[in-house]
Write an enzyme that holds these catalytic residues in place. Structure first.
Site, short mmCIF file in Angstrom:
data_model
loop_
_atom_site.label_atom_id
_atom_site.label_comp_id
_atom_site.label_asym_id
_atom_site.label_seq_id
_atom_site.Cartn_x
_atom_site.Cartn_y
_atom_site.Cartn_z
N GLY A 50 36.61 39.53 35.35
CA GLY A 50 36.95 39.68 36.81
C GLY A 50 36.62 40.38 37.66
N HIS A 51 35.96 41.49 37.53
CA HIS A 51 35.90 42.40 38.39
C HIS A 51 34.15 41.26 39.64
CE1 HIS A 51 37.10 45.94 36.42
NE2 HIS A 51 37.81 45.69 37.37
N VAL B 197 40.92 36.64 35.60
CA VAL B 197 39.98 35.51 34.50
C VAL B 197 40.51 35.48 33.50
CG1 VAL B 197 37.18 35.64 34.09
CG2 VAL B 197 38.30 35.97 36.46
N SER C 110 39.91 46.26 31.89
CA SER C 110 38.47 47.31 31.48
C SER C 110 39.75 48.09 30.05
CB SER C 110 38.72 48.51 32.18
OG SER C 110 37.89 47.62 33.79
P1 AMP Z 1 40.96 47.74 38.08
O1 AMP Z 1 39.81 48.44 38.19
O2 AMP Z 1 40.88 46.97 37.24
O3 AMP Z 1 41.19 48.37 39.01
O4 AMP Z 1 40.73 46.03 38.94
C1 AMP Z 1 40.17 45.49 40.09
C2 AMP Z 1 40.49 44.60 41.07
O5 AMP Z 1 39.94 43.70 39.93
C3 AMP Z 1 41.52 44.36 41.18
O6 AMP Z 1 41.86 43.60 41.96
C4 AMP Z 1 42.33 43.54 40.06
O7 AMP Z 1 43.34 43.03 40.35
C5 AMP Z 1 40.93 42.84 39.68
N1 AMP Z 1 40.81 41.94 38.53
C6 AMP Z 1 40.75 43.08 37.20
N2 AMP Z 1 40.92 42.24 36.20
C7 AMP Z 1 41.43 40.89 36.83
C8 AMP Z 1 41.01 39.54 35.34
N3 AMP Z 1 41.19 39.51 34.97
N4 AMP Z 1 40.62 38.60 37.16
C9 AMP Z 1 40.95 38.55 38.04
N5 AMP Z 1 40.78 40.16 39.19
C10 AMP Z 1 40.97 41.22 37.89
#
Ligand code: AMP
Length: 286
Positions: free
Chosen positions: A36-37, A176, A186
């Site tokens: 996703g990231h 994703v 995560s």
């Molecule tokens: P986080 O590390 O969870 O704070 O996420 C960092 C960025 O990645 C944020 O903009 C989230 O929305 C994005 N993100 C996390 N999971 C996904 C995913 N499965 N698909 C797309 N973007 C994601």
């Protein structure tokens, strides 16, 4: 790839890139990177010549009793993934670099932060908006990339950027998913293999609800009731924190079947002690 730990280093590198006329992109994350990231990194790579990825587990967006201490971390793996995926700079600050002991200033986006996750995680979006605005000021790139997976967060950041005249384009990227539909996160690390399989119910119910909404045969209240029943009947969802049908821009609740425009259907559920969120957006022409 350069690892930057100081704010002054970030400023210098962004300014240098911008002076050369390069388009710069920022991807803010809390690390423990997954596809996703990396999809955000890919989107940044398609549009920008210099990619800045930040990795910072932001303590002020975690409430008391939440998983700040045990939030998954693996900086070495993250650095390797960032390098392999074409990141130019990783900003990896210590907490003291981001929050001085005498820090007093916070950003609150009103109303939008009160519903859904905000209702269950008091102060969460204040922490998110504050750290994101700080990152925007530390790394003033041309564009910043966020996932639709965290839908409410995206709406709040866009509103903050608009209200506070942030000179950066906010770009949102699709969620994703694993092959069973589970949105990558995560926090999926906390799930056992069985729980990971069970968790596919979230996206399935959201998608089914979207279809029901589009068909116009059922009103939002009935669709919500059926979704909550399905979660409860599964036997493995300990708690549905919320299941909401809302206007995708204003996050106002949608109550009537005669709606038009974009609607977000979002849920937060607890599976085996892990809080999972997901959403779908459905659209009907006005
Ligand atoms: P986080 O590390 O969870 O704070 O996420 C960092 C960025 O990645 C944020 O903009 C989230 O929305 C994005 N993100 C996390 N999971 C996904 C995913 N499965 N698909 C797309 N973007 C994601």
């Amino acid at each position: 790839m350069k690892i930057l730990t100081k704010i002054s280093q970030c400023r210098k590198e962004v300014e240098a890139a911008r002076r050369q006329g390069l388009v710069t992109g920022l991807v803010p994350t809390m690390g423990y990177l997954h596809q996703g990231h990396l999809s955000l990194v890919k989107a940044a790579g398609d549009q920008c010549q210099k990619i800045f990825l930040s990795i910072f587990v932001n303590p002020i967006q975690f409430g008391p009793g939440e998983d700040l201490q045990k939030y998954p971390r693996d900086p070495e793996r993250d650095m390797a993934l960032a390098r392999e995926n074409g990141v130019d700079y990783v900003f990896y600050p210590e907490e003291g670099q981001m929050y001085a002991k005498d820090h007093l200033t916070y950003v609150s986006v009103e109303r939008l932060a009160e519903a859904m996750c905000g209702a269950h995680r008091p102060g969460h979006f204040r922490g998110v908006a504050t750290v994101v605005l700080k990152l925007f000021n530390i790394i003033p790139a041309h564009k910043a990339y966020f996932g639709r997976k965290d839908y409410q967060q995206l709406v709040i950041i866009k509103k903050m950027a608009q209200d506070l005249n942030v000179n950066m384009e906010i770009i949102d990227c699709p969620t994703v998913r694993e092959s069973n539909g589970l949105a990558l996160s995560s926090r999926n690390k906390y799930l056992s293999p069985a729980e990971r399989e069970n968790a596919s119910i979230i996206y399935r119910v959201l998608k089914d609800s979207g279809k029901k909404l589009l068909s116009g045969k059922k009103d939002p209240k009935t669709i919500k009731k059926e979704a909550l029943e399905e979660f409860e009947d599964s036997g493995f969802i300990k708690k549905t924190e919320y299941f909401d049908i809302r206007d995708a821009a204003t996050l106002e609740e949608v109550k009537t079947a005669g709606w038009a425009g974009d609607i977000v259907i979002a849920a937060a559920v607890n599976i085996g002690g892990t809080r999972l969120i997901d959403n779908v957006v459905v659209s009907k022409k006005k």
